[in-house]
Design an enzyme around this catalytic site. Structure first.
Site, PDB file in Angstrom:
ATOM      1  N   ASP A  14      -1.349  -1.065  -1.101  1.00 14.80           N
ATOM      2  CA  ASP A  14      -1.253   0.379  -1.116  1.00 14.80           C
ATOM      3  C   ASP A  14      -1.618   0.810   0.310  1.00 14.80           C
ATOM      4  O   ASP A  14      -2.168   0.019   1.087  1.00 14.80           O
ATOM      5  CB  ASP A  14      -2.247   0.942  -2.134  1.00 14.80           C
ATOM      6  CG  ASP A  14      -2.281   2.462  -2.153  1.00 14.80           C
ATOM      7  OD1 ASP A  14      -1.208   3.091  -2.108  1.00 14.80           O
ATOM      8  OD2 ASP A  14      -3.390   3.017  -2.204  1.00 14.80           O
ATOM      9  N   ASP A  16      -2.996   4.448   1.273  1.00 20.35           N
ATOM     10  CA  ASP A  16      -4.110   5.393   1.320  1.00 20.35           C
ATOM     11  C   ASP A  16      -5.392   4.801   0.735  1.00 20.35           C
ATOM     12  O   ASP A  16      -5.410   4.332  -0.410  1.00 20.35           O
ATOM     13  CB  ASP A  16      -3.752   6.671   0.560  1.00 20.35           C
ATOM     14  CG  ASP A  16      -2.550   7.385   1.162  1.00 20.35           C
ATOM     15  OD1 ASP A  16      -2.215   7.116   2.335  1.00 20.35           O
ATOM     16  OD2 ASP A  16      -1.951   8.218   0.454  1.00 20.35           O
ATOM     17  N   ASP A 140      -6.701   0.820  -4.092  1.00 21.70           N
ATOM     18  CA  ASP A 140      -8.007   1.449  -4.319  1.00 21.70           C
ATOM     19  C   ASP A 140      -8.108   2.176  -5.650  1.00 21.70           C
ATOM     20  O   ASP A 140      -9.193   2.612  -6.029  1.00 21.70           O
ATOM     21  CB  ASP A 140      -8.325   2.436  -3.191  1.00 21.70           C
ATOM     22  CG  ASP A 140      -7.394   3.626  -3.196  1.00 21.70           C
ATOM     23  OD1 ASP A 140      -6.168   3.424  -3.169  1.00 21.70           O
ATOM     24  OD2 ASP A 140      -7.895   4.766  -3.232  1.00 21.70           O
TER      25      ASP A 140
END
Length: 180
Positions: A14, A16, A140
């Protein structure tokens, strides 16, 4: 038991709060720019910094050297900005290798658009033919562990990818492949 150093065929990240410490669609205002050939740092319209977490460039170099397919999987609502950031961020070359490398050049697959990570991985699987079991995903957000339904190994990233969390993810993937 499989070789302890075996790597998945594909490792996905990912963006961000996994590779950089912001949400590209809410914390950043385009256009983006770089001061000359500054490494691992670009700026937005308000000169706010965007950069990879400290260990990310070395991890990308390692994966590239091992010929692992690298993917970016982001559900951002600002896909053009995310792609621009990856294009502008420069990663230092390995010693003796010449010029800095645009970060985007490390990624074989870019699935950057709103929607489920299941869709991202389905498209990657369709394009590459790589079995889901040969994929490892760092993210995250725990909700994205849904990719495990496909057979992808998921590694939760609590505070950005670093060497320790990267090795933890590899160990988790290897444990699932002990009998191979």
């Amino acid at each position: 038991m499989g070789p302890p150093g075996r790597l998945p065929k594909l490792i996905a990240f990912d963006l961000d709060y996994t590779l950089w410490d912001l949400w590209i669609d809410t914390h950043v205002t385009g256009p983006l720019h770089r001061n000359r050939s500054t490494l691992n740092e670009i700026l937005d319209k308000h000169n706010e910094k965007i950069k990879f977490y400290k260990d990310v460039p070395d991890i990308l170099h390692r994966l590239r050297a091992e010929k692992v397919i690298i993917a970016a999987c982001s559900r951002t609502h600002a896909p053009k900005l995310a792609r621009q950031a990856l294009s502008l961020l420069l990663i230092a070359p390995k010693p003796g290798d010449g010029e800095p490398i645009p970060a985007v050049n490390f990624f074989n697959e870019l699935e950057i658009y709103p929607g489920s990570k299941l869709t991202h991985f389905d498209r990657i699987h369709q394009k590459t033919g790589i079995p889901y079991s040969e994929m490892l995903f760092f993210d995250d957000e725990h909700r994205n562990a849904e990719v495990e339904e496909l057979g992808v190994t998921f590694c939760l990233v609590p505070q950005g990818v670093d060497r320790d969390i990267f090795e933890k993810g590899l160990a988790k993937w290897r444990k699932r492949h002990e009998d191979e």
